[in-house]
Design a protein around this motif. Structure first.
Motif, mmCIF file in Angstrom:
data_model
loop_
_atom_site.group_PDB
_atom_site.id
_atom_site.type_symbol
_atom_site.label_atom_id
_atom_site.label_comp_id
_atom_site.label_asym_id
_atom_site.label_seq_id
_atom_site.Cartn_x
_atom_site.Cartn_y
_atom_site.Cartn_z
ATOM 1 N N GLY A 17 1.186 -3.110 -9.081
ATOM 2 C CA GLY A 17 1.679 -3.163 -10.451
ATOM 3 C C GLY A 17 2.918 -2.319 -10.667
ATOM 4 N N VAL A 18 3.314 -1.565 -9.651
ATOM 5 C CA VAL A 18 4.486 -0.698 -9.799
ATOM 6 C C VAL A 18 5.675 -1.345 -9.112
ATOM 7 N N GLU A 19 6.836 -1.337 -9.792
ATOM 8 C CA GLU A 19 8.030 -1.831 -9.136
ATOM 9 C C GLU A 19 9.075 -0.715 -9.124
ATOM 10 N N GLU A 20 10.206 -0.984 -8.499
ATOM 11 C CA GLU A 20 11.192 0.073 -8.267
ATOM 12 C C GLU A 20 11.536 0.895 -9.493
ATOM 13 N N ILE A 29 4.834 11.634 -5.998
ATOM 14 C CA ILE A 29 5.175 10.234 -6.254
ATOM 15 C C ILE A 29 4.479 9.840 -7.540
ATOM 16 N N HIS A 30 5.213 9.261 -8.458
ATOM 17 C CA HIS A 30 4.607 8.831 -9.716
ATOM 18 C C HIS A 30 5.009 7.396 -9.994
ATOM 19 N N GLY A 31 4.039 6.542 -10.233
ATOM 20 C CA GLY A 31 4.339 5.146 -10.542
ATOM 21 C C GLY A 31 3.763 4.788 -11.894
ATOM 22 N N ALA A 50 12.806 6.328 0.374
ATOM 23 C CA ALA A 50 11.593 5.594 -0.006
ATOM 24 C C ALA A 50 11.918 4.159 -0.379
ATOM 25 N N THR A 51 10.966 3.272 -0.136
ATOM 26 C CA THR A 51 11.126 1.885 -0.553
ATOM 27 C C THR A 51 9.820 1.462 -1.207
ATOM 28 N N ILE A 52 9.880 0.395 -2.011
ATOM 29 C CA ILE A 52 8.648 -0.117 -2.588
ATOM 30 C C ILE A 52 8.683 -1.644 -2.535
#
Lengths: 136, 136
Positions: free
Chosen positions: B51-54, B68-70, B109-111
């Motif tokens: 559910g988290v995007e860049e 890290i916080h999304g 980092a990448t997502i």
């Protein structure tokens, strides 16, 4: 002898309950996790599938049973050294019993940021119909 | 490697906030499952944040601690009843203390598909160096 039978029956019942989707037990080890939202004429099913390739998914519906199969591949190289390992990989299968039969032609499925969202409208034929009473 | 009990607790465990402080906004925060591994002197952290995007991802570094916080945006499911819930919707946050060997300037980092991957290279100073021996 009798107690053995009772014991066996209890064990069978426990085993059955664990796979029964309607059993509200602990969901700690269920994978992947599913949320079902809905109203009288539609269902929205959301499934957490981070890092899963949508190509690997096999979604099928028969009557009011939805079956989801897929797999999450660990795409990392072989010579890695783990310091911590919490994420789950591998094949999975979930069978969900829906509260009503849905219209298979109108199902929408989309994958966004690792969440699979299914929109399932209720089949017209199964919608409750008002019956008018005329004064006789 | 963590034992099973620790991993189960970390599955969507609610985060109380730094030092037990309460959050200003009523929003649940969960700890995402993460794998940590090393290949060829580079450490990687991969965390599941469906559910988290860049644009929703926030990574910060302070005093050798990487956080890290999304942010997960609410689903547009107003008006729908929750028929079955196996996971809760909320933000994700997790912090890791970095070893002195990590080259903090070159962390990246990448997502993708709800999975965050952080690359933590080892600093040159910490890498083992061969000392050449010359014969006299």
């Amino acid at each position: 002898m009798f107690w053995d039978m009772l014991n066996e029956m209890q064990k069978m019942s426990d085993r059955f309950n664990r796979y029964d989707n309607d059993f509200f037990g602990s969901f700690k080890n269920v994978y992947p996790k599913i949320n079902i939202l809905g109203s009288d004429d539609m269902l929205v099913i959301k499934i957490e599938l981070p890092g899963v390739d949508s190509e690997s998914l096999d979604i099928s519906i028969v009557d009011n049973i939805l079956t989801l199969k897929g797999s999450r591949i660990n795409d990392e190289k072989k010579d890695q050294e783990y310091q911590r390992r919490e994420r789950v990989f591998g094949d999975f299968e979930r069978i969900v019993k829906l509260p009503f039969v849905v219209d298979r032609e109108k199902i929408e499925a989309k994958m966004k940021n690792g969440i699979l969202i299914l929109n399932l409208p209720r089949a017209e034929a199964t919608k409750p119909k008002k019956i008018n009473v005329s004064a006789g | 490697m963590s034992n099973k009990k620790e991993i189960q607790k970390q599955n969507k465990q609610e985060l109380k906030g730094k030092d037990g402080a309460e959050r200003l906004v009523e929003r649940k925060v969960y700890i995402p499952r993460a794998d940590i591994y090393t290949i060829n002197e580079t450490t990687y952290i991969t965390a599941d944040m469906p559910g988290v995007e860049e644009k929703d991802l926030d990574i910060s570094l302070e005093n050798d601690v990487i956080t890290i916080h999304g942010t997960v945006h609410g689903d547009n499911s107003e008006g729908l009843d929750i028929l079955h819930a196996e996971y809760n919707v909320g933000d994700y946050e997790r912090s890791f203390v970095l070893s002195k060997e990590i080259d903090q300037e070159n962390i990246s980092a990448t997502i993708k598909d709800g999975v965050v991957k952080i690359t933590l290279p080892k600093s040159e100073k910490a890498k083992a160096k061969k000392i050449p021996v010359k014969s006299e």
